[in-house]
Scaffold this active site. Structure first.
Site, PDB file in Angstrom:
ATOM      1  N   GLY A 138       5.597   2.167 -10.614  1.00  0.00           N
ATOM      2  CA  GLY A 138       4.763   3.318 -10.536  1.00  0.00           C
ATOM      3  C   GLY A 138       4.612   4.114 -11.937  1.00  0.00           C
ATOM      4  O   GLY A 138       4.004   5.201 -12.028  1.00  0.00           O
TER       5      GLY A 138
ATOM      6  N   GLY B 115       1.929  -2.685  -6.101  1.00  0.00           N
ATOM      7  CA  GLY B 115       1.673  -1.274  -5.564  1.00  0.00           C
ATOM      8  C   GLY B 115       0.199  -0.591  -5.755  1.00  0.00           C
ATOM      9  O   GLY B 115      -0.562  -0.952  -5.179  1.00  0.00           O
ATOM     10  N   GLY B 116       0.327   0.242  -6.774  1.00  0.00           N
ATOM     11  CA  GLY B 116      -1.003   1.099  -7.172  1.00  0.00           C
ATOM     12  C   GLY B 116      -2.324   0.151  -7.467  1.00  0.00           C
ATOM     13  O   GLY B 116      -3.294   0.570  -7.063  1.00  0.00           O
TER      14      GLY B 116
ATOM     15  N   TRP C 288       0.865  -1.262   0.107  1.00  0.00           N
ATOM     16  CA  TRP C 288       0.148  -0.096  -0.079  1.00  0.00           C
ATOM     17  C   TRP C 288       0.859   1.372  -0.008  1.00  0.00           C
ATOM     18  O   TRP C 288       0.501   2.369  -0.264  1.00  0.00           O
ATOM     19  CB  TRP C 288      -0.862   0.109   1.437  1.00  0.00           C
ATOM     20  CG  TRP C 288      -2.076  -0.809   1.152  1.00  0.00           C
ATOM     21  CD1 TRP C 288      -2.288  -1.951   0.339  1.00  0.00           C
ATOM     22  CD2 TRP C 288      -3.239  -1.122   2.210  1.00  0.00           C
ATOM     23  NE1 TRP C 288      -3.377  -2.677   0.494  1.00  0.00           N
ATOM     24  CE2 TRP C 288      -3.981  -2.075   1.624  1.00  0.00           C
ATOM     25  CE3 TRP C 288      -3.425  -0.467   3.251  1.00  0.00           C
ATOM     26  CZ2 TRP C 288      -4.999  -2.600   2.368  1.00  0.00           C
ATOM     27  CZ3 TRP C 288      -4.641  -0.872   3.972  1.00  0.00           C
ATOM     28  CH2 TRP C 288      -5.365  -1.928   3.708  1.00  0.00           C
TER      29      TRP C 288
ATOM     30  N   SER D  40       4.416  -2.210 -11.806  1.00  0.00           N
ATOM     31  CA  SER D  40       3.205  -1.898 -12.777  1.00  0.00           C
ATOM     32  C   SER D  40       2.463  -3.072 -13.091  1.00  0.00           C
ATOM     33  O   SER D  40       2.151  -3.376 -14.234  1.00  0.00           O
ATOM     34  CB  SER D  40       3.768  -1.117 -14.076  1.00  0.00           C
ATOM     35  OG  SER D  40       4.108   0.118 -13.504  1.00  0.00           O
TER      36      SER D  40
HETATM   37  P1  PGA Z   1       3.659  -0.430  -8.519  1.00  0.00           P
HETATM   38  O1  PGA Z   1       4.529  -0.670  -7.404  1.00  0.00           O
HETATM   39  O2  PGA Z   1       2.655  -1.844  -8.737  1.00  0.00           O
HETATM   40  O3  PGA Z   1       2.731   0.714  -8.327  1.00  0.00           O
HETATM   41  O4  PGA Z   1       4.622  -0.182  -9.702  1.00  0.00           O
HETATM   42  C1  PGA Z   1       5.132  -1.940  -7.095  1.00  0.00           C
HETATM   43  C2  PGA Z   1       5.986  -1.787  -5.835  1.00  0.00           C
HETATM   44  O5  PGA Z   1       6.889  -0.650  -5.655  1.00  0.00           O
HETATM   45  O6  PGA Z   1       6.074  -2.629  -4.826  1.00  0.00           O
END
Ligand code: PGA
Length: 247
Positions: A171, A230-231, A10, A209
């Site tokens: 990201g 992440g996102g 998160w 991503s």
């Molecule tokens: P992301 O981040 O899926 O937003 O690219 C992954 C992470 O940094 O663990």
């Protein structure tokens, strides 16, 4: 066969209200998951999320920890405290911590050791910058980062999880192709095998991503054992779709 793990990271997002809403939706849809599912949440929300996840199949994780067991370290959080809140996983060496807080390979390895000592599992992140990739240094960089950990942990390496996260893909919406990711995962796997047979079975997650539309092809690569998300972990429908793509 290695059971895949999909772990949400998160980062510095959430509130009491939005966490409850997000997890309410995730819990309603996660029952059919074949993989293991975890969420790594900000420290202040560990208690709330521990309560929300009670009696569910989702496991809890933190995003960092102190390299010290206890003592005069203002602002730091000890592994024993994370264990108190039922954490199973602790992310160590995320590229944002390596970059923003100058965390060295040696520090990251020490944190991984603390996590194991507390009976939890470190998710050890490795990954190269775009400049390093373009200079042909990817293998050297990720091996250096992983070797610092395996050198310290030795046989205990078998108890960790590794996450390969190319920094240029985090990201940015720019994902490593499945072939690019598999190539690096294969290098990491070969190193883990050289540590020992059991270490060769360590799960290696891909992060950067990962989205509903690319998760399945990434997770079907030989040496990709799930993802660090992440996102897409902040939106229930996206997270559930990524979870559904894992086996
Ligand atoms: P992301 O981040 O899926 O937003 O690219 C992954 C992470 O940094 O663990």
């Amino acid at each position: 066969m290695r059971q895949q793990l999909v772990a949400g990271n998160w980062k510095m997002h959430g509130s009491l209200a939005s966490n409850a809403a997000l997890l309410g939706e995730v819990l309603a849809g996660v029952a059919t998951a074949r993989c293991e599912v975890a969420v790594c949440v900000p420290y202040p929300y560990l208690f709330q999320v521990q309560q929300l996840l009670q009696a569910s199949q989702i496991t809890l994780g933190a995003q960092d920890c102190s390299m010290h067991a206890s003592g005069a370290h203002t602002g730091e959080v000890a592994v024993s405290m994370l264990q108190d809140f039922g954490c199973r996983y602790v992310i160590v060496g995320h590229s944002e911590r390596r970059a923003d807080h100058h965390e060295s390979d040696v520090l990251v390895a020490a944190k991984a050791e603390r996590v194991l000592e507390a009976g939890m599992t470190p998710i050890v992140c490795v990954g190269e910058t775009l400049a390093q990739r373009e200079a042909g240094e990817t293998t050297a960089v990720v091996l250096r980062q992983l070797q610092a950990v395996t050198h310290l942990l030795g046989e205990q390496t078998q108890r960790i999880v590794v996450a390969y996260e190319p920094i240029w893909a985090i990201g940015t919406g720019r994902t490593a192709s499945p072939e690019q990711a598999q190539e690096v995962h294969g290098v990491l796997r070969a190193h883990l095998r050289s540590v020992g047979e059991a270490a060769g079975g360590v799960r290696i997650l891909y992060g950067g991503s990962v989205k509903p539309d690319n998760a399945q092809v990434l997770f079907s690569q030989t040496d990709i054992d799930g993802g660090l998300i992440g996102g897409a972990s902040l939106k229930a429908s996206d997270f559930l779709a990524v979870v559904a793509a894992a086996r």
